[in-house]
Motif scaffolding. Structure first.
Motif, mmCIF file in Angstrom:
data_model
loop_
_atom_site.group_PDB
_atom_site.id
_atom_site.type_symbol
_atom_site.label_atom_id
_atom_site.label_comp_id
_atom_site.label_asym_id
_atom_site.label_seq_id
_atom_site.Cartn_x
_atom_site.Cartn_y
_atom_site.Cartn_z
ATOM 1 N N ALA A 29 84.697 8.717 18.934
ATOM 2 C CA ALA A 29 85.840 9.174 19.757
ATOM 3 C C ALA A 29 85.498 10.639 20.338
ATOM 4 C CB ALA A 29 87.148 8.974 18.765
ATOM 5 N N ALA A 30 85.081 11.689 19.082
ATOM 6 C CA ALA A 30 84.761 12.915 19.607
ATOM 7 C C ALA A 30 83.769 13.185 20.686
ATOM 8 C CB ALA A 30 84.362 13.702 18.369
ATOM 9 N N GLY A 31 82.834 12.241 20.764
ATOM 10 C CA GLY A 31 81.926 12.148 21.751
ATOM 11 C C GLY A 31 82.472 11.930 23.077
ATOM 12 N N SER A 37 77.942 9.953 25.197
ATOM 13 C CA SER A 37 78.136 8.426 25.149
ATOM 14 C C SER A 37 77.552 8.050 23.704
ATOM 15 C CB SER A 37 77.293 7.549 26.037
ATOM 16 O OG SER A 37 77.828 7.718 27.261
ATOM 17 N N PHE A 38 76.632 8.902 23.193
ATOM 18 C CA PHE A 38 75.997 8.746 21.970
ATOM 19 C C PHE A 38 76.280 10.000 20.774
ATOM 20 C CE2 PHE A 38 73.405 7.316 25.594
ATOM 21 C CZ PHE A 38 73.346 6.097 25.293
ATOM 22 N N ASP A 119 70.991 14.757 27.892
ATOM 23 C CA ASP A 119 71.032 16.003 27.407
ATOM 24 C C ASP A 119 71.809 15.596 26.078
ATOM 25 O OD1 ASP A 119 70.588 18.751 26.985
ATOM 26 O OD2 ASP A 119 72.085 19.448 28.075
ATOM 27 N N GLY A 120 71.750 16.726 25.281
ATOM 28 C CA GLY A 120 72.531 16.537 23.986
ATOM 29 C C GLY A 120 72.608 17.765 23.525
ATOM 30 N N THR A 139 74.730 12.886 25.903
ATOM 31 C CA THR A 139 75.168 12.332 27.150
ATOM 32 C C THR A 139 74.331 11.212 27.564
ATOM 33 O OG1 THR A 139 73.912 13.925 28.488
ATOM 34 C CG2 THR A 139 76.088 15.010 27.644
ATOM 35 N N PRO A 140 74.693 10.427 28.657
ATOM 36 C CA PRO A 140 74.185 9.642 29.454
ATOM 37 C C PRO A 140 72.820 10.131 30.070
ATOM 38 C CG PRO A 140 76.488 9.099 29.702
ATOM 39 C CD PRO A 140 76.362 10.585 29.231
#
Length: 247
Positions: A29-31, A37-38, A119-120, A139-140
């Motif tokens: 949910a935080a994501g 997405s991940f 990216d992350g 992110t996607p």
């Protein structure tokens, strides 16, 4: 940009969580709040060789997870290695500034993009005497981590890893460190985003005194960074959310 209320909501949920499935739901949910997405919360170990050697929660694609484990990337993954060299959170596009990427590292990142992972933002978890770990939101593919949510990701990542340690009994509840009154006061001001100099001016002592208080607080809490003090102090009841968010 997330509000203080949103940060407060998630840190409180993570303080109260008592099982891994619920923790996984909160991370997901935080994501989504950040457009990610991940998520992945993990100790950096070879889970294929030793599946019970640490904590791991994630919602990465199954094919990526299998590929990752088959290559024993729990220890050698470039994102994990970068997190071992810094105490602050970082975006993945910053990794070349932290470690030198090899050809095989580039292939790992390319394969992640192939599986839809873009990216992350990774928050290191450096606990003295314990296996290194991290919490990541990604992110996607084709999108970057939204900068407005970096602070939110940092707080959620810190609290999520602490929650996982508690649930996994890595650090039992009855072994909570006790901060002194002054250390707790400093933790509140750190939680409000104040620098050492600003805290010194507010409390009326020298900056060197504040540095010493926070150094001792880090030692008591078993953390290597300022934000970790706040996370542990909130978990342990040394300070409260009301202290931090009070106007």
């Amino acid at each position: 940009m997330p509000s203080n209320l949103l940060v407060k909501e998630y840190t409180r949920r993570l303080t109260d969580v008592r099982d891994l499935p619920t923790l996984s739901e909160i991370l997901g949910a935080a994501g989504l709040e950040m457009g990610c997405s991940f998520f992945a919360l993990s100790h950096h170990v070879d889970f294929l060789a030793s599946p019970d050697s640490g904590i791991r929660l994630h919602n990465y694609p199954d094919d990526w997870s299998v590929w990752f484990d088959e290559r024993r990337l729990g220890v050698t993954d470039p994102i994990h290695r970068a997190s071992h060299l810094t105490a602050r959170g970082f975006c993945w596009h910053e990794v070349p500034q932290i470690i030198r990427l090899s050809e095989s590292d580039e292939k790992v990142l390319e394969h992640a993009r192939f599986h839809g992972i873009g990216d992350g933002y990774t928050i290191p978890a450096h606990i003295p005497g314990e296996t290194l770990g991290s919490c990541t939101f990604a992110t996607p593919a084709g999108t970057q981590m939204p900068e407005d949510f970096i602070d939110f990701a940092q707080w959620v990542g810190l609290f999520a890893f602490e929650a996982a340690r508690r649930i996994g009994n890595v650090r039992p509840f009855d072994e909570a460190p006790v901060l002194t009154e002054r250390q707790s006061e400093c933790a509140v001001w750190v939680g409000r985003g104040k620098t050492d100099w600003e805290i010194a001016q507010i409390i009326g002592v020298s900056r060197e005194t504040i540095v010493d208080h926070l150094k001792n607080a880090r030692s008591r809490c078993g953390t290597t960074n300022r934000a970790g003090i706040v996370a542990r102090a909130l978990f342990d009841g040394s300070i409260s959310f009301a202290d931090i968010f009070r106007k």
